[in-house]
Design an enzyme around this catalytic site. Sequence first.
Site, PDB file in Angstrom:
ATOM      1  CE  LYS A 112     -13.402   5.109 -36.271  1.00 56.18           C
ATOM      2  NZ  LYS A 112     -12.123   5.680 -36.711  1.00 56.18           N
TER       3      LYS A 112
HETATM    4  P1  NAD Z   1      -5.899   6.790 -26.919  1.00 53.42           P
HETATM    5  O1  NAD Z   1      -7.008   6.160 -26.169  1.00 53.42           O
HETATM    6  O2  NAD Z   1      -4.574   6.096 -27.002  1.00 53.42           O
HETATM    7  O3  NAD Z   1      -5.601   8.266 -26.340  1.00 53.42           O
HETATM    8  C1  NAD Z   1      -6.583   9.204 -26.029  1.00 53.42           C
HETATM    9  C2  NAD Z   1      -6.052  10.051 -24.887  1.00 53.42           C
HETATM   10  O4  NAD Z   1      -6.930  11.165 -24.685  1.00 53.42           O
HETATM   11  C3  NAD Z   1      -5.979   9.323 -23.551  1.00 53.42           C
HETATM   12  O5  NAD Z   1      -4.730   9.611 -22.959  1.00 53.42           O
HETATM   13  C4  NAD Z   1      -7.120   9.942 -22.735  1.00 53.42           C
HETATM   14  O6  NAD Z   1      -6.873   9.924 -21.345  1.00 53.42           O
HETATM   15  C5  NAD Z   1      -7.113  11.351 -23.280  1.00 53.42           C
HETATM   16  N1  NAD Z   1      -8.349  12.123 -23.044  1.00 53.42           N
HETATM   17  C6  NAD Z   1      -9.639  11.718 -23.101  1.00 53.42           C
HETATM   18  N2  NAD Z   1     -10.465  12.761 -22.797  1.00 53.42           N
HETATM   19  C7  NAD Z   1      -9.663  13.835 -22.563  1.00 53.42           C
HETATM   20  C8  NAD Z   1      -9.902  15.212 -22.218  1.00 53.42           C
HETATM   21  N3  NAD Z   1     -11.134  15.673 -22.066  1.00 53.42           N
HETATM   22  N4  NAD Z   1      -8.844  16.034 -22.067  1.00 53.42           N
HETATM   23  C9  NAD Z   1      -7.586  15.580 -22.224  1.00 53.42           C
HETATM   24  N5  NAD Z   1      -7.298  14.295 -22.555  1.00 53.42           N
HETATM   25  C10 NAD Z   1      -8.319  13.427 -22.712  1.00 53.42           C
HETATM   26  O7  NAD Z   1      -6.482   7.069 -28.389  1.00 53.42           O
HETATM   27  P2  NAD Z   1      -5.699   7.410 -29.721  1.00 53.42           P
HETATM   28  O8  NAD Z   1      -5.613   6.177 -30.551  1.00 53.42           O
HETATM   29  O9  NAD Z   1      -4.479   8.201 -29.435  1.00 53.42           O
HETATM   30  O10 NAD Z   1      -6.805   8.330 -30.426  1.00 53.42           O
HETATM   31  C11 NAD Z   1      -6.994   9.685 -30.047  1.00 53.42           C
HETATM   32  C12 NAD Z   1      -7.738  10.400 -31.149  1.00 53.42           C
HETATM   33  O11 NAD Z   1      -7.005  10.264 -32.365  1.00 53.42           O
HETATM   34  C13 NAD Z   1      -9.146   9.862 -31.461  1.00 53.42           C
HETATM   35  O12 NAD Z   1      -9.949  10.942 -31.882  1.00 53.42           O
HETATM   36  C14 NAD Z   1      -8.912   8.909 -32.618  1.00 53.42           C
HETATM   37  O13 NAD Z   1     -10.078   8.692 -33.397  1.00 53.42           O
HETATM   38  C15 NAD Z   1      -7.853   9.702 -33.367  1.00 53.42           C
HETATM   39  N6  NAD Z   1      -7.053   8.897 -34.286  1.00 53.42           N
HETATM   40  C16 NAD Z   1      -6.262   7.904 -33.828  1.00 53.42           C
HETATM   41  C17 NAD Z   1      -5.545   7.150 -34.745  1.00 53.42           C
HETATM   42  C18 NAD Z   1      -4.607   6.060 -34.303  1.00 53.42           C
HETATM   43  O14 NAD Z   1      -3.985   5.439 -35.186  1.00 53.42           O
HETATM   44  N7  NAD Z   1      -4.438   5.819 -33.023  1.00 53.42           N
HETATM   45  C19 NAD Z   1      -5.650   7.416 -36.119  1.00 53.42           C
HETATM   46  C20 NAD Z   1      -6.462   8.468 -36.543  1.00 53.42           C
HETATM   47  C21 NAD Z   1      -7.155   9.204 -35.610  1.00 53.42           C
END
Ligand code: NAD
Length: 422
Positions: A112
């Site tokens: 990471k």
């Molecule tokens: P992103 O930034 O697109 O979305 C995150 C969302 O969460 C945003 O809409 C934000 O406003 C919201 N958020 C933040 N704090 C919040 C709260 N307290 N309550 C409600 N909503 C809140 O990010 P993403 O890529 O969708 O990633 C989200 C999670 O998924 C992370 O933990 C990331 O590590 C994990 N993840 C993502 C991927 C990927 O391919 N995008 C893969 C594996 C894991």
Amino acid sequence: MSKENYSKSSNELLKSTFLQVERAASYLGLDSGLLKVLHEPKRILTVSVPIRKDDGSLEVYQGYRVQHNLARGPAKGGIRFHQDVTLEEVIALAALMTWKCAVVNIPYGGAKGAIICNPKELSLSELERLTRRYTMEISIIIGPEKDIPAPDVNTNPQVMAWIMDTYSMQHGYSVPAVVTGKPIELGGSQGRNEATGRGCIYTIEEAASYTGLDLGKATVAVQGFGNAGSVAATYLKDLGCRVVAVSDSHGGIYRADGLDIAEVKEFKVRTGTVAGYPGATPMTQQELLGLECDILIPAALENQITEANAADIRAKIVAEAANGPVTAGADEILYQSGIMVIPDILANAGGVVVSYFEWVQGIQHFFWSKDEVNRELRQRMVSSFREVFELARREQVSMRTAAYMIALERVKKAMLLRGLFL
Ligand code: NAD
């Protein structure tokens, strides 16, 4: 940092990851010396990243790249840009990648990276300079055979394109396989953007069929309407579920007869948030987590369900699209309440699975159709889910412990076959 310190870390994600590994290791009867090796990251690179700001001033940011375990292949993991990110968090996220890649049986170790910055306060050209300078600094340890970054929170295909371009310039030719999550035009894979949400849905479909839940009648709440969360909401609605609540960092919305997800998406693009969407009632983030529904998808950040609110959860299935949304203490409470938790290292592995497909396509310069990508993704997610579910049932443990048991066993086997070289 030593093993003892992880258990006392003030970083909840690092502590929880450590405890989950310990729990699975005790079921496996793993040698305590080997466990020490499995806990420790192989490499931690800290870099200072100086850039010239648009106003002519100089600023220096701190960045990291952590490689956790490389026994099963090159390191793989995203890069996060966030003002609150810490080294301990990056170590935990790198370890999660090791276990995730092992659960879905793809030939990678875990890594990471991060830069401590608030990207919302940077102009596009500042962001590009920051990304390129960071790439130069970490280029001593990344590469298609060494360590392959990808997008994470606040990084996207454009950031991956800058990384690929900077790395390629140093080598004098294009090296698309140095990153995944690239734009399609630069060798990105069909289906990569939706892969995390789609993979999560495949695990939910399996969970529903094992537990007798009719998805055509199921209700869903999604915390975090970003990449992973909004894609999951869209596909669940397509399967006939009623998505009754979604939230983002500004707040949540609720509608008992189901939200029009396409319309909520459009509203978010226009306004930057789901909060204030006129076709629903406002709801707090905490209310959403405690909603009575069939499926709860935490898809925001880590440590959202803790010992303080775990008893409020009333969903039948919790599918962890986010990394580390449930702390170790909360996990125990959910398990005792009979709630099925599909753990992060399985539920959100679709992203890294399609990253793996992208890397393979990049190395072979031979590209697959979206249907081929989705078919392979489904096959990989379904077989991984079944392995985890069946082990959990056989050993009478949670799905998380079962997933860690499978992952630990695979990494251990690879390490012992290679030899420890002590
Ligand atoms: P992103 O930034 O697109 O979305 C995150 C969302 O969460 C945003 O809409 C934000 O406003 C919201 N958020 C933040 N704090 C919040 C709260 N307290 N309550 C409600 N909503 C809140 O990010 P993403 O890529 O969708 O990633 C989200 C999670 O998924 C992370 O933990 C990331 O590590 C994990 N993840 C993502 C991927 C990927 O391919 N995008 C893969 C594996 C894991």
